[in-house]
Write a protein that holds these residues in place. Structure first.
Motif, PDB file in Angstrom:
ATOM      1  N   ASP A 486      68.805  81.886  42.207  1.00 43.00           N
ATOM      2  CA  ASP A 486      68.223  80.586  42.534  1.00 43.00           C
ATOM      3  C   ASP A 486      68.356  80.303  44.022  1.00 43.00           C
ATOM      4  N   GLU A 487      67.354  79.595  44.544  1.00 44.68           N
ATOM      5  CA  GLU A 487      67.268  79.257  45.955  1.00 44.68           C
ATOM      6  C   GLU A 487      67.099  80.506  46.838  1.00 44.68           C
ATOM      7  N   GLY A 488      66.719  81.601  46.194  1.00 50.50           N
ATOM      8  CA  GLY A 488      66.443  82.807  46.964  1.00 50.50           C
ATOM      9  C   GLY A 488      65.014  82.786  47.493  1.00 50.50           C
ATOM     10  N   TYR A 489      64.777  83.600  48.501  1.00 49.59           N
ATOM     11  CA  TYR A 489      63.407  83.679  49.007  1.00 49.59           C
ATOM     12  C   TYR A 489      63.102  85.130  49.380  1.00 49.59           C
ATOM     13  N   ILE A 490      61.826  85.416  49.331  1.00 51.31           N
ATOM     14  CA  ILE A 490      61.303  86.722  49.764  1.00 51.31           C
ATOM     15  C   ILE A 490      60.213  86.435  50.771  1.00 51.31           C
ATOM     16  N   TYR A 491      60.344  87.081  51.956  1.00 51.93           N
ATOM     17  CA  TYR A 491      59.372  86.867  53.028  1.00 51.93           C
ATOM     18  C   TYR A 491      58.703  88.201  53.322  1.00 51.93           C
TER      19      TYR A 491
END
Length: 579
Positions: A486-491
């Protein structure tokens, strides 16, 4: 053993060029040097004998001329002292008191003296001398005022006769060297009368200057005790000193070679030749030999250099052939050395090179076929694995949710499967990769029970550039797999960077250690399959190797607890290779 080892190491340091030059130079110079040494010894002996013979011959002539001069002086003096000759007139003259008679006898004596000196051209100043009165009578020419017997250099002293010389003449206005004799006149009542005679000025001077050796010798004249009475080299052979050369006829003293001849009268004449002058002719010959040695040395070095070039040029060509083969250049130009042995070796080498080139091509084709098979194998490993997991998710959604979610999931799944099940090795575009990635992310959001943010940036200029199929999805899958929560991101960013396509995938997941990064990039596929990791990443790596032939680059940077970044650098393809 140590000596042999040192010799072996020393020989290994000698290049072919040095060995050829050394062997050729030694082989040329040693015979020449030996010949030169033998010739030098022979020539030195010949020149020394020739010079010695010339000096001795000249010295003997001078000695005989001086002996003749002294003998002539003694002979003339004898005529002037015996009774019944001039000596008788002298006794009468000395005892006559009448002026007329004295004048008559005086004239008679002068006439006799003139007759004697005229008939003896080797005679110079002649006169009678009174020892007690230190006075002279009947002199045939003017006499110097400082004349005295005591200053004359005594050469030989016999009973009643003394020979002097060489010395400066006592004749008025003369500075030439002469010999002289002083002989006692037997008079009944006078014991102090002597006859004094000098040799002719020009004759004596010619004898002393007589030189058949090129004006390179000097004279010493010794009395019968070895004392120097005449010297042309005052330093170191001073007059009135004793000659230290000994009784032999030749020697070396004070940087002079000397030769001596002794007369029957006991006096000696010595010829002095400076060492430099004596060796001058030999030195000229030595200089000529040195010049010849230099010429022979240069010629031998030139020939050795030409010989080395004849060997070195073919070796250079062999070296070029080997370098071209090391650089995988098997189409090098053909050349000839025009030396049959080397041309034969070059032909054999080219045959071997062509065989190696054929083997390389065969191996390259086999490797390419094997890579294609492995890529296809990876695709078939990935797709069933992904399909089974997705179907499990669809089943779970059918039980737990309403029909809209299932419809959306199946639609995304169909699109993704259609793209991923394409033929291995085909190319796609950046736009197709991005669209497929979005479908994949939509399905993943259904699978996991946590929310994560995905941001995608693309450079519009490169959207239609061709790239290998299925290279973005495995990178994003690894980001989700390695600890995203949770609250992870992929850019995801795809941009044009200096004629390259730069793809960057960043996440803030759990990250992976350096050892794990090393395993993902370098270990074989079998071990990765065992722990279920890196299958997709291995596919991407093999696709890049197969498609770009080593021109693409894959990098992974990660910090445990911070996240992971994957970087792809792809050359821009000029032609779209899609089927």
């Amino acid at each position: 053993m140590k000596i042999n080892s040192k010799i072996s190491n020393l020989l290994e340091q000698f290049t072919l060029k040095k060995r050829i030059v050394f062997i050729f130079a030694v082989g040329t110079l040693i015979p020449f040097v030996c010949t030169a040494l033998i010739s030098y010894n022979a020539m030195s002996s010949i020149l020394s004998s020739k010079l010695d013979s010339g000096v001795r011959s000249n010295l003997k002539n001078v000695q005989q001329s001086l002996e003749s001069t002294i003998d002539n002086l003694n002979h003339v003096s004898q005529q002037l002292v015996i009774p019944g000759s001039v000596g008788g007139y002298l006794d009468t003259y000395l005892h006559t008191e009448q002026p007329y008679e004295r004048a008559k006898y005086y004239q008679d004596i002068k006439t006799k003296l003139n007759e004697i000196t005229f008939t003896n051209p080797g005679i110079g100043l002649t006169m009678y001398y009174s020892d007690e009165e230190n006075n002279y009578l009947f002199n045939t020419s003017g006499v110097k005022n400082d004349f005295t017997i005591n200053r004359l250099p005594l050469l030989v002293n016999h009973f009643r006769i003394a020979n002097f010389g060489p010395h400066i003449s006592n004749e008025l206005h003369s500075n030439r060297y002469v010999f002289s004799v002083l002989r006692k006149v037997d008079l009944p009542e006078r014991d102090d009368i002597y006859v004094y005679i000098e040799s002719d000025l020009k004759h004596t001077q010619n004898i002393l200057q007589r030189d058949q050796t090129g004006e390179q010798d000097y004279y010493l004249i010794l009395d019968n005790h070895g004392r120097i009475v005449y010297s042309e080299v005052n330093n170191p052979f001073q007059e009135n000193t004793y000659f230290e050369g000994g009784k032999s006829g030749k020697g070396l003293l004070n940087e002079y070679y000397w030769f001596k001849e002794t007369s029957d009268q006991g006096w000696s004449i010595v010829s002095l030749i400076p060492v430099a002058k004596y060796n001058e002719e030999k030195n000229q010959w030595v200089v000529q030999m040195i010049y010849l040695s230099i010429i022979f040395g240069v010629l031998s070095l030139i020939i050795a250099w030409l010989l080395w070039k004849m060997v070195y040029k073919p070796l250079q060509k062999f070296d070029k052939e080997i370098n071209w083969m090391m650089q995988s250049d098997f189409q090098s130009e053909t050349f000839r050395t025009r030396i049959p042995e080397f041309d034969y070796l070059l032909r054999q080498f080219r045959k071997m090179k062509n065989q190696i080139s054929d083997l390389f091509k065969e191996i390259e084709q086999k490797e390419k076929r094997r890579a294609d098979l492995e890529v296809e194998k990876l695709l078939y490993q990935i797709n069933p694995h992904f399909l089974m997991n997705t179907l499990d998710t669809a089943n779970w959604l059918a039980v737990m949710n309403d029909q809209k979610d299932i419809s959306q999931l199946v639609t995304s799944l169909n699109r993704l499967l259609y793209y991923n099940l394409g033929k291995a090795g085909q190319t796609s575009t950046i736009m197709e990769e991005i669209e497929t990635l979005k479908q994949y992310l939509a399905i993943q959001k259904f699978r996991y029970d946590f929310e994560f943010e995905v941001r995608i940036y693309t450079d519009d200029v490169i959207l239609n550039n061709p790239v290998p199929r299925f290279i973005l999805q495995p990178l994003v899958e690894n980001a989700i797999y390695h600890g995203l929560s949770d609250e992870g991101y992929i850019y995801v960013e795809v941009r044009n960077d200096n004629h390259n396509i730069q793809i960057e995938v960043n996440d803030n997941g759990a990250g992976i250690s350096e050892e794990a990064v090393d395993r993902l990039l370098n270990q074989n596929q079998t071990k990765q399959q065992k722990d279920g990791m890196g299958i997709g990443l291995n596919y991407v790596k093999r696709m890049l190797e197969n498609h770009y032939e080593g021109k693409a680059k894959l990098e992974i940077k990660s910090l445990v607890g911070k996240g992971t970044s994957v970087f792809l650098t792809l050359p821009i393809l000029e032609v779209d290779a899609r089927d």
